[in-house]
Design an enzyme around this catalytic site. Structure first.
Site, PDB file in Angstrom:
ATOM      1  N   CYS A 122      54.018  40.827  51.595  1.00  0.00           N
ATOM      2  CA  CYS A 122      54.479  40.039  52.748  1.00  0.00           C
ATOM      3  C   CYS A 122      55.871  40.443  53.216  1.00  0.00           C
ATOM      4  O   CYS A 122      56.192  40.283  54.399  1.00  0.00           O
ATOM      5  CB  CYS A 122      54.466  38.557  52.394  1.00  0.00           C
ATOM      6  SG  CYS A 122      52.838  38.002  51.879  1.00  0.00           S
ATOM      7  N   CYS A 178      56.599  38.418  48.661  1.00  0.00           N
ATOM      8  CA  CYS A 178      56.054  39.364  47.696  1.00  0.00           C
ATOM      9  C   CYS A 178      56.061  40.758  48.330  1.00  0.00           C
ATOM     10  O   CYS A 178      56.260  40.884  49.538  1.00  0.00           O
ATOM     11  CB  CYS A 178      54.651  38.938  47.268  1.00  0.00           C
ATOM     12  SG  CYS A 178      53.358  39.349  48.461  1.00  0.00           S
ATOM     13  N   ASP A 230      26.114  31.150  26.052  1.00  0.00           N
ATOM     14  CA  ASP A 230      25.957  29.697  25.952  1.00  0.00           C
ATOM     15  C   ASP A 230      25.142  29.189  27.138  1.00  0.00           C
ATOM     16  O   ASP A 230      24.798  29.959  28.030  1.00  0.00           O
ATOM     17  CB  ASP A 230      27.338  29.020  25.916  1.00  0.00           C
ATOM     18  CG  ASP A 230      28.173  29.358  27.129  1.00  0.00           C
ATOM     19  OD1 ASP A 230      28.130  30.519  27.585  1.00  0.00           O
ATOM     20  OD2 ASP A 230      28.861  28.459  27.651  1.00  0.00           O
ATOM     21  N   ASP A 276      32.434  38.346  29.819  1.00  0.00           N
ATOM     22  CA  ASP A 276      31.603  37.149  29.890  1.00  0.00           C
ATOM     23  C   ASP A 276      30.159  37.590  29.623  1.00  0.00           C
ATOM     24  O   ASP A 276      29.822  38.769  29.730  1.00  0.00           O
ATOM     25  CB  ASP A 276      31.774  36.481  31.264  1.00  0.00           C
ATOM     26  CG  ASP A 276      31.329  35.024  31.221  1.00  0.00           C
ATOM     27  OD1 ASP A 276      30.882  34.561  30.160  1.00  0.00           O
ATOM     28  OD2 ASP A 276      31.416  34.361  32.267  1.00  0.00           O
ATOM     29  N   CYS A 317      56.199  33.870  52.316  1.00  0.00           N
ATOM     30  CA  CYS A 317      56.194  34.541  51.020  1.00  0.00           C
ATOM     31  C   CYS A 317      56.996  35.827  51.146  1.00  0.00           C
ATOM     32  O   CYS A 317      57.059  36.421  52.230  1.00  0.00           O
ATOM     33  CB  CYS A 317      54.747  34.856  50.634  1.00  0.00           C
ATOM     34  SG  CYS A 317      54.574  35.856  49.146  1.00  0.00           S
TER      35      CYS A 317
HETATM   36 ZN   LIG Z   1      52.956  37.429  49.680  1.00  0.00          ZN
END
Ligand SMILES: [Zn+2]
Length: 506
Positions: free
Chosen positions: A277, A274, A120, A85, A272
């Site tokens: 977790c 993942c 910009d 950026d 969760c």
């Molecule tokens: Zn998780």
């Protein structure tokens, strides 16, 4: 051509973006990486999370390492594609930057950024129309000049579209930018609008930009990274996202889910599984240091984003993006407001949606909003403009859409058929939502016999049915069980026997 579309669903597409570091699949999100300090090392973003594209900030690199800075891949330790950026965000937040548009273009080439952004002038979410007009003018001027300063043609350049919530300015800016030599177009200034949860305005902005930009260039929605809104933006045609939310939220103790954000210290159980977790309890987050907690949360948040991106792409392949968007948008009333705004853009969705059906199952309709689906719009449009009743079928009999599908296998249809077995001139059509009027001879075509609906008999069918009667040239029209303009109401087939006139069975 650096971007190629492989699959479509609604306005969404799966594409490949070719940069000098390789080929990336879109839609995707680039995690925002601070070139100086990070919760998660950029190399880990690629190896553990599968992000082959990140975004960092050339302006911060310039300020921190000076004009002689090394290759941005070395600085960040990331060997995939890097977008930089330009400092325009700092310009928006702090009102000024200590560089020039020319310096920052040349600097991005110097540090070997793969995708550069011009400096910009962001419109922001709070500008007056006059201010917004000024930002558009400045952005276009800088864009034109920046093209002249570029020397390395292996690099891709992004030309942001400004104008904010002023759609006429946004459209003008998109049209001009789309004619200039850029490969990617970020949609600028949505951050404050998203912070206000003004998703209806966001929908207006995305559709306005998409309509004005060349379709073969990817659209990047700046600063959008919450999993709950990604699918809506994808369905409208956004291909790229960037976000620091995973890290910012983590710093603040916030735990992302597909449907919102929660404070991790208020959770009793982690919803969760993942890698973070799966082996922890909610209380484990309270027992680690603040820094460790931040790292764990940032990783969990990223896993949630990755999962959402995967399921969005898969739903495009399956042709079920609409269902996906609808379920996500029901998690927050403001998001639902964004979905409802699609009612005004049915034509846009229909235009972009592939006509070929690849659905493995039927369409699901939950309420009136589901009726924005392009399949409904397309069907109604075609019935109104292209359909003619079969020759000799001069008398219309409208019967309610039965539960059974295809409709021609239903009890009511068999009854009517039997009743009029000696009448060649009676045309049986079904009325109801979501499709309005379905002539019996079409009722086995997709999706008329492959849908599940919880709408019941709403109101929308009336307009279709009245239009159908008014334009298709029947000698007489009857409707079973309803009052309708242009048709005689009957309450049972038996009643027909007693009625003098055309519809008495012969
Ligand atoms: Zn998780």
């Amino acid at each position: 051509m650096c971007f190629e579309v492989k699959e479509r669903d609604l306005g969404g597409r799966i594409g490949t973006l070719r940069t000098r570091r390789g080929v990336l699949e879109t839609p995707t999100l680039m995690p925002v990486v601070n070139p100086v300090k990070n919760t998660i090392r950029p190399a880990e973003l690629k190896d553990d999370f599968g992000f082959h594209l990140i975004i960092t900030n050339a302006y911060i690199i310039l300020k921190h390492y000076g004009k002689e800075a090394r290759d941005v891949h070395e600085i960040t330790g990331f060997d995939g594609t890097i977008m930089t950026d330009s400092g325009a965000y700092q310009l928006l937040i702090y009102g000024g930057v200590d560089t020039t548009p020319e310096e920052i273009v040349r600097f991005q080439e110097r540090i070997r950024s793969d995708i550069g952004v011009i400096l910009d002038v962001p419109t922001g979410g709070f500008a007056t129309k006059q201010e917004a007009e000024q930002t558009v003018k400045e952005t276009i001027r800088t864009a034109k000049e920046s093209i002249l300063w570029r020397e390395d043609d292996t690099m891709l350049w992004a030309g942001p579209v400004q104008g904010g919530r002023y759609l006429d300015l946004l459209e003008f800016c998109a049209r001009v930018m789309g004619e200039l030599d850029f490969q990617i177009h970020p949609l600028g200034s949505p951050t404050q609008i998203m912070e206000e949860y003004d998703y209806a305005t966001l929908v207006d902005m995305i559709v306005t930009a998409k309509r004005a930009l060349p379709p073969e260039r990817p659209l990047h929605l700046f600063g959008a990274g919450h999993p709950m809104m990604l699918s809506l933006a994808v369905a409208l045609g956004c291909d790229l996202f960037d976000s620091a939310a995973y890290a910012l939220f983590a710093k603040d103790g916030r735990y992302m889910t597909q449907s919102g954000t929660m404070r991790v210290d208020e959770l009793e159980e982690l919803p969760c599984s993942c890698p973070i977790c799966a082996k922890r309890d909610a209380e484990d987050f309270a027992e680690v240091t603040k820094e460790e907690r931040e790292g764990l949360l940032a990783r969990h948040n990223l896993y949630v984003v990755v999962e959402e991106l995967r399921s969005i792409r898969e739903s495009i392949r399956e042709g079920t993006l609409w269902e996906h968007v609808e379920s996500r948008c029901r998690t927050h009333p403001k998001l639902y407001g964004g979905l409802k705004r699609l009612l005004e853009y049915r034509e846009y969705l229909e235009l972009n949606d592939p006509v070929v059906n690849k659905m493995v199952r039927g369409l699901f309709f939950y309420d009136e909003v589901s009726m924005c689906r392009p399949e409904v719009y397309r069907y109604k449009e075609r019935i109104a403009s292209r359909y003619s009743r079969p020759k000799g079928k001069d008398i219309l009999l409208l019967v309610p859409m039965p539960e059974e599908k295809p409709f021609t296998k239903s009890k009511i249809f068999k009854l009517v058929k039997e009743f009029f077995k000696n009448r060649e001139d009676v045309h049986v059509c079904f009325y109801g939502d979501p499709f309005g009027v379905v002539p019996s001879e079409l009722s086995e075509t997709f999706p008329l016999s492959q849908f599940e609906s919880a709408i019941g008999l709403g109101k929308a069918w009336r307009e279709s049915a009245e239009g159908f009667i008014a334009t298709k040239g029947y000698k007489e029209a009857f409707i079973l069980g309803q009052e309708l303009k242009g048709a005689k109401t009957i309450n049972s087939l038996e009643e027909l026997k007693r009625l003098p006139g055309l519809l008495s069975p012969q």
